[in-house]
Design a protein around this motif. Structure first.
Motif, mmCIF file in Angstrom:
data_model
loop_
_atom_site.group_PDB
_atom_site.id
_atom_site.type_symbol
_atom_site.label_atom_id
_atom_site.label_comp_id
_atom_site.label_asym_id
_atom_site.label_seq_id
_atom_site.Cartn_x
_atom_site.Cartn_y
_atom_site.Cartn_z
ATOM 1 N N ARG A 111 55.411 14.009 36.311
ATOM 2 C CA ARG A 111 56.242 15.165 35.678
ATOM 3 C C ARG A 111 55.457 16.233 36.386
ATOM 4 O O ARG A 111 54.452 16.337 37.392
ATOM 5 N N ASP A 168 53.192 18.482 35.843
ATOM 6 C CA ASP A 168 52.102 18.736 35.534
ATOM 7 C C ASP A 168 50.991 17.952 36.548
ATOM 8 O O ASP A 168 51.578 17.462 37.441
ATOM 9 N N PHE A 169 49.662 18.196 36.492
ATOM 10 C CA PHE A 169 48.774 17.402 37.232
ATOM 11 C C PHE A 169 47.990 16.489 36.418
ATOM 12 O O PHE A 169 46.667 16.635 36.528
ATOM 13 N N SER A 170 48.612 15.906 35.529
ATOM 14 C CA SER A 170 47.619 14.858 34.616
ATOM 15 C C SER A 170 47.342 13.947 35.590
ATOM 16 O O SER A 170 47.996 13.678 36.950
ATOM 17 N N ALA A 171 46.417 13.022 34.946
ATOM 18 C CA ALA A 171 45.866 11.852 35.841
ATOM 19 C C ALA A 171 46.924 10.910 36.216
ATOM 20 O O ALA A 171 46.998 10.390 37.294
ATOM 21 N N LYS A 172 47.848 10.673 35.168
ATOM 22 C CA LYS A 172 48.994 9.742 35.588
ATOM 23 C C LYS A 172 49.640 10.377 36.868
ATOM 24 O O LYS A 172 50.202 9.766 37.646
ATOM 25 N N THR A 173 50.179 11.566 36.655
ATOM 26 C CA THR A 173 50.925 12.183 37.868
ATOM 27 C C THR A 173 50.201 11.916 39.108
ATOM 28 O O THR A 173 50.891 11.581 40.188
ATOM 29 N N SER A 179 47.837 9.873 39.964
ATOM 30 C CA SER A 179 47.708 8.533 40.473
ATOM 31 C C SER A 179 49.021 7.958 40.979
ATOM 32 O O SER A 179 49.095 7.059 41.939
ATOM 33 N N ASP A 233 50.219 24.906 43.274
ATOM 34 C CA ASP A 233 50.471 23.421 43.553
ATOM 35 C C ASP A 233 49.913 22.949 44.522
ATOM 36 O O ASP A 233 49.246 21.569 44.666
ATOM 37 N N GLN A 288 46.019 22.010 44.155
ATOM 38 C CA GLN A 288 45.784 21.019 43.131
ATOM 39 C C GLN A 288 46.213 19.809 43.679
ATOM 40 O O GLN A 288 45.651 18.648 43.808
ATOM 41 N N LYS A 337 43.510 16.914 44.626
ATOM 42 C CA LYS A 337 43.552 15.615 43.618
ATOM 43 C C LYS A 337 44.174 14.379 44.087
ATOM 44 O O LYS A 337 43.923 13.376 43.993
#
Ligand code: FIX
Ligand code: ZN
Length: 418
Positions: A197, A199-204, A206, A239, A242, A246
């Motif tokens: 997505r 966003d920069f969530s852990a899922k995104t 990985s 962006d 980040q 990450k």
């Protein structure tokens, strides 16, 4: 009294250096060339040489036709207009123009006649595969790094079909769309089956790493690269910062690979010039310093586009051993600046540098880009060895060979492996 070498000693040093520089195979660590199986992506031949974007930009200094009219013409006609403007109506003194002539000369062609038709006929007899070998021989290259982008719609299918490799070419993963246009790129990754997505969530994160790992493996890529605007920022909430922190840097650590940063390009300063429309700006190298300092377990390679950034970049390399400097890129790839920058680098960081890459977009250009650069590099090295000889330190033939090998790819190879 100022120490000096005798003229005979200086001549001997110059001859030895020139001989070793001429015969030591070069690894060209950044090009836009492709192995022949990539078919139309591999550009070569006279018309491609003439419509090189460096020459397009120069030709429009003289042409008064509307940009769109030029772009609507077939490539052969564009080449003729450029030939006429830059070689016939004016003498071809710029570095890019001189490069076309050096290339033709080293291929054994007669440039004196100014006969485009005869020259075109000579190129028509070649098959791409043989021509790659021929150009590499004439240029003195042992190996060429491609710039490989999974985001390129023409290139991606070649990898998906399974490119088996070509021992003349090495691969490097280009990720500009990921780092400089994340908002447009996230939906693409999603369409390719990665659960990202904006966003920069852990899922995104990985999933971005899964994407990078998959393409690194598929391509057998040896490093990751991106070119950046002058104002790139690290650390930060943007962006770029980040994603680099990450996803990209952890990826590089996992694969033991450098991230090559090429800062300083102002994309599309004049969009009407298309590929020729990019400009230059002074980069904020504090961001590079922050990256090198915060991530000692990562390796960074860097070439900066602005002349005014070169001194600061050398100083950074003195501070951070995880930084390798390379090349005189694009607008700095002219003899006067190659000389200045190469001297500066050798004087500040010795031989732990890769002084040049070609950035060739057209195969035949490796001939002139390396011919011209080798002349300058040989001159600078000769001066440095003469300065040493004046102290009584004579560089042995083995030491000379070692030094040139390091400059022509050896130091970079060690950096890749280290
Ligand atoms: O970003 C790059 O790798 C640049 O080298 C290119 O975008 C540029 O168009 C070029 O050909 C410079 O030599
Ligand atoms: Zn490039």
């Amino acid at each position: 009294m100022k120490p000096s070498v005798t003229p005979a000693q200086a001549r001997r040093i110059a001859d030895d250096v020139s001989r070793v520089v001429a015969r030591t195979p070069v690894t060209d660590i950044h090009t836009h060339l492709y192995a022949p199986v990539f078919r139309d992506l591999l550009l070569w031949g006279l018309d491609e040489l003439l419509v090189y974007h460096y020459l397009v930009a120069e030709a429009f200094r003289y042409l008064d036709m509307p940009y769109e009219e030029f772009w609507a013409l077939p490539k052969s006609r564009q080449a003729e207009l450029i030939w006429d403007a830059l070689f016939i109506q004016n003498s071809p003194v710029s570095e890019a123009c001189r490069g076309v002539l050096t290339t033709l000369q080293h291929l054994g062609l007669d440039v004196k006649k100014r006969d485009l038709g005869a020259l075109r006929k000579w190129f028509a007899q070649w098959k791409p595969d043989d021509y790659v070998t021929r150009c590499m021989e004439v240029a003195g290259l042992g190996s060429i790094f491609m710039t490989n982008s999974p985001f390129d719609d023409l290139e991606r299918p070649v990898w998906e079909r399974g490119f088996k490799g070509d021992n003349r070419f090495q691969t490097a993963l280009r990720i500009d769309p990921l780092l400089v246009a994340w908002k447009d790129t996230a939906p693409k990754l999603a369409a390719w089956g990665y659960q990202v997505r904006p966003d920069f969530s852990a899922k995104t994160i990985s999933e971005v790493r899964r994407f990078l790992a998959a393409w690194t493996r598929r391509m057998g890529a040896r490093y990751v690269m991106v070119s950046l605007p002058p104002d790139f920022e690290y650390p930060g909430r943007g962006d770029f910062a980040q994603l680099v922190e990450k996803a990209v840097l952890p990826h590089c650590r996992e694969f033991g690979q450098p991230l090559a940063l090429m800062p300083g390009v102002r994309r599309q300063a004049n969009p009407q010039l298309r590929l020729a429309g990019d400009g230059v700006g002074l980069s904020n190298l504090v961001s590079l310093q922050n990256l090198c300092a915060a991530h000692p377990g990562n390796k960074f390679a860097c070439t900066a586009l602005a002349r005014e950034n070169q001194h600061e970049l050398c100083v950074l390399a003195r501070k951070f051993r995880n930084l390798h400097i390379f090349g005189c890129w694009w607008f700095t790839n002219v003899p006067s600046l190659i000389e200045e920058i190469t001297r500066l680098r050798l004087e500040l960081i010795g031989l732990s540098v890769t002084p040049q890459h070609s950035d060739a977009r057209v195969l035949d250009q490796i001939i002139y880009k390396w011919q011209h650069s080798k002349q300058v590099i040989a001159r600078v090295l000769t001066d440095k060895y003469c300065d040493l000889a004046a102290t009584g330190w004579e560089v042995t033939p083995q030491e000379l060979q070692r030094d040139v090998q390091n400059l022509f790819g050896g130091a970079f190879e060690k950096f890749l492996r280290g």
